[in-house]
Design a protein around this motif. Structure first.
Motif, PDB file in Angstrom:
ATOM      1  N   GLY A 198     -11.768   2.941  -1.884  1.00 21.85           N
ATOM      2  CA  GLY A 198     -11.841   1.422  -1.403  1.00 21.85           C
ATOM      3  C   GLY A 198     -11.402   0.268  -2.215  1.00 21.85           C
ATOM      4  O   GLY A 198     -10.914  -0.063  -1.906  1.00 21.85           O
ATOM      5  N   SER A 199     -11.691   0.717  -3.826  1.00 19.55           N
ATOM      6  CA  SER A 199     -11.841  -0.750  -4.211  1.00 19.55           C
ATOM      7  C   SER A 199     -10.309  -0.594  -4.993  1.00 19.55           C
ATOM      8  O   SER A 199      -9.511  -1.590  -5.362  1.00 19.55           O
ATOM      9  CB  SER A 199     -13.314  -1.115  -4.811  1.00 19.55           C
ATOM     10  OG  SER A 199     -13.366   0.024  -5.836  1.00 19.55           O
ATOM     11  N   ALA A 200     -10.571   0.686  -5.597  1.00 22.45           N
ATOM     12  CA  ALA A 200      -8.735   0.439  -6.577  1.00 22.45           C
ATOM     13  C   ALA A 200      -7.861  -0.170  -5.882  1.00 22.45           C
ATOM     14  O   ALA A 200      -6.971  -0.704  -6.558  1.00 22.45           O
ATOM     15  CB  ALA A 200      -8.720   2.203  -7.577  1.00 22.45           C
ATOM     16  N   PRO A 201      -6.933   0.411  -4.491  1.00 21.04           N
ATOM     17  CA  PRO A 201      -6.380  -0.154  -4.292  1.00 21.04           C
ATOM     18  C   PRO A 201      -6.070  -1.860  -4.140  1.00 21.04           C
ATOM     19  O   PRO A 201      -4.909  -2.668  -4.055  1.00 21.04           O
ATOM     20  CB  PRO A 201      -5.950   0.109  -2.356  1.00 21.04           C
ATOM     21  CG  PRO A 201      -6.727   1.871  -3.001  1.00 21.04           C
ATOM     22  CD  PRO A 201      -8.163   1.722  -3.240  1.00 21.04           C
ATOM     23  N   MET A 202      -7.303  -2.138  -4.297  1.00 14.50           N
ATOM     24  CA  MET A 202      -7.307  -3.732  -3.650  1.00 14.50           C
ATOM     25  C   MET A 202      -6.857  -4.695  -5.281  1.00 14.50           C
ATOM     26  O   MET A 202      -6.755  -5.858  -5.273  1.00 14.50           O
ATOM     27  CB  MET A 202      -9.215  -4.067  -3.690  1.00 14.50           C
ATOM     28  CG  MET A 202      -8.973  -3.975  -2.320  1.00 14.50           C
ATOM     29  SD  MET A 202     -10.685  -4.264  -1.592  1.00 14.50           S
ATOM     30  CE  MET A 202     -10.740  -6.303  -1.541  1.00 14.50           C
TER      31      MET A 202
END
Length: 573
Positions: free
Chosen positions: A66-70
């Motif tokens: 969930g967080s890496a692409p952000m």
């Protein structure tokens, strides 16, 4: 050399780029620590607690997904998503409790090894690209002074949480943060929030636990809640909405989308508050909000003992303003006083229109003496200039006010009654003044034989207290009833000269009381009945009169008119 002029939008873009770069570097540093754990678990060594290790493995890769692409690391997010697929079974209680859990753990570890190695290579490449920049590390952004609404961000991903907090502060919000459910609960008890964002998958407590906490407290039900989750499962979404979530955002997401959702929710909540909790004429809070918020303030005092005072304010000779100039001018005067109060009281003070020309002010952290000084200062302002103007004509007023400080042994209704008693004393002493509650009895001594008995039957205990406070200077002894059944028994149990009866109550309402007495022939012959009702339909008035009511008044009503009606029914001069 030609000078370059930066616009505010250029400056904001640079600051956002700086924040993103700093966040990316922090993210990679934290990711290296997590990668060491993943590499260890995909090795040959078998952990002692296979079930818990499987859950921990899943939590890490689920967070990465969930967080890496952000942060622009789409490749890491894609690899993490594949790993999530291998370890999804760890969220099934039956699967982790199965005797075959160790075999399944080894199989998944072997299947995950290649993906973890790819992660290592990807992270190493990114780390080389993000060369250390000491000057950028030490650069501190000057935050915009806190303004606007206060938000609470709850997420156990330290890097993502820090990034969201900083971006939201950049947008002008006041932001608090919590890494787990227990910390969030403590903050929610201590402060008031305009919106909460909640990560659903946290450790050790799930975000679902906070739903239960919010649902148990009626004061928190109106706070907008946005769920942030890496799970796009329909079941999770539906469950969250049924539990009270206002929005559900799936990670990864663009910050701009989240910011727009927050803005929309806050705007909608403000509109609802304006409609439901604001007096449409004056813009201050209404009686409904006061009844709700005073409970919140008293709960806060119970947790953190301190002083708090209440002030009742009543415009002097307001009826003559309406009679002389008409109600539109009276409305302007009410608006003018409301504005004067708002402009000279703190944002933390509660101002509400209690009805008619009467306002109530609650001042947290303020003694009665200090509250008196504050209100006297506002009263002096009414001497210095008009509160309203219309077509070149100025309108001046004064007011009478009563102050009462909260005491731990007081009930809410008694506290309200004390402030109202002090305000009545100010009226009796010549108006245009502020008086402290002293406990002295108002009015004059009257022969006990000449006193009348009035039963006030209403399920609103605060309204009962107000009515008694307004009428206590008359030669009256009071009885109270909180519902129709209790009122019926009181009427049968002793002499009652006048029953002020609410037409609408739970269970047996006022009309039911009258109907029962008529059918059973049990109405005391000397008892007069005044029906109060929030319904103004003609058939309701006719029904009350047909059932034997002597008078009928619609809510909201003027206290002056009520007193005149009571005197008339009791034949008091």
């Amino acid at each position: 050399m030609k000078a370059l002029h930066q616009t505010p939008s250029d400056d904001r873009m640079k600051r956002e780029a700086r924040l993103l770069k700093e966040g990316r570097k922090k993210y990679i540093r934290e990711l290296n620590k997590q990668l060491q754990q993943l590499r260890h678990w995909t090795g040959d060594a078998e952990p002692e607690d296979t079930s818990e290790t499987a859950r921990r493995f899943y939590r890490i890769v689920h967070t990465l997904k969930g967080s890496a692409p952000m942060f622009g690391f789409t490749r890491i997010g894609a690899l993490a998503e594949k790993l999530v697929g291998h370890w999804e079974w760890s969220q099934d209680e039956e699967a982790v409790a199965s005797p075959a859990v160790r075999v399944r753990f080894r199989q998944c570890s072997q299947a995950s090894l290649a993906l973890v190695l790819e992660l290592e290579l990807e992270i190493d490449t990114i780390a080389r690209e993000l060369e250390p920049d000491e000057q950028q590390e030490q650069l501190q952004r000057t935050l915009t002074p806190p303004q606007g609404e206060r938000l609470l961000v709850i997420d156990d991903d330290d890097v993502l949480r820090a990034y969201l907090v900083r971006r939201l502060k950049l947008d002008g919000y006041e932001v608090d943060e919590a890494a787990d459910v227990s910390s969030a609960q403590r903050l929610i008890r201590e402060r008031s929030y305009d919106l909460i964002s909640l990560d659903l998958m946290m450790h050790p407590g799930s975000g679902y636990e906070l739903f239960e906490f919010l649902k148990e407290d009626p004061n928190l039900k109106l706070v907008p809640l946005i769920v942030l989750s890496g799970r796009s499962d329909v079941y999770d979404k539906v469950r969250c909405f049924y539990l009270g979530a206002d929005d559900y955002v799936v990670k990864p997401f663009q910050y701009e989308e989240l910011a727009a959702r927050i803005y929309s929710l806050l705007k909608r909540t403000k509109t609802f508050e304006q409609m439901a909790f604001r007096d449409p004429l004056t813009g201050v809070y209404n009686r409904r909000y006061f009844d709700h918020q005073i409970q919140v303030e008293l709960q806060r005092v119970a947790r953190y003992p301190g002083t708090i005072s209440m002030v009742f304010i009543d415009i002097d000779r307001f009826k003559s303003i309406n009679d002389t100039y008409g109600h539109p001018i009276g409305d302007l005067v009410l608006q003018g006083l409301a504005h004067l109060l708002q402009a000279n009281l703190r944002a933390t003070d509660l101002i509400a229109r209690f009805g008619g020309e009467e306002f109530v002010v609650v001042l947290p952290g303020t003694s009665a003496a200090d509250a008196k000084k504050t209100i006297e200062g506002i009263l002096r302002l009414t001497h210095q200039g008009p509160v309203a103007q219309n077509e070149g004509q100025s309108f001046h007023i004064t007011f009478s006010a009563g102050v009462s400080e909260w005491q731990p042994d007081l009930t809410l209704s008694e506290w309200i009654r004390r402030a109202d008693d002090a305000m009545y004393e100010a009226k009796q002493s010549g108006r245009n003044r502020v008086m402290l509650y002293t406990g002295d009895a108002a009015g004059t001594e009257t022969d006990a034989a000449a006193r009348k008995t009035v039963l006030i039957a209403d399920d609103d205990n605060i309204l009962r207290s107000i009515l008694m406070a307004k009428l206590k200077h008359l030669p009256i002894d009071f009885k109270e009833a909180a519902d129709g059944e209790e009122a019926y028994l009181e009427l049968l149990g002793g002499p009652v000269d006048l029953c002020i009866l609410d037409g609408v109550m739970p269970g047996l309402d006022g009309y039911g009381v009258l109907e029962r007495m008529r059918e059973r022939g049990t109405r005391p012959p000397h008892t007069k009945v005044l029906v109060l009702s929030g319904r103004s339909r003609e058939e309701d008035t006719s029904r009350g009169m047909q059932l034997g009511a002597n008078a009928y008044m619609h809510k909201p009503f003027s206290m002056v008119e009520l007193e005149l009606k009571v005197k008339e029914l009791l034949e008091l001069s």
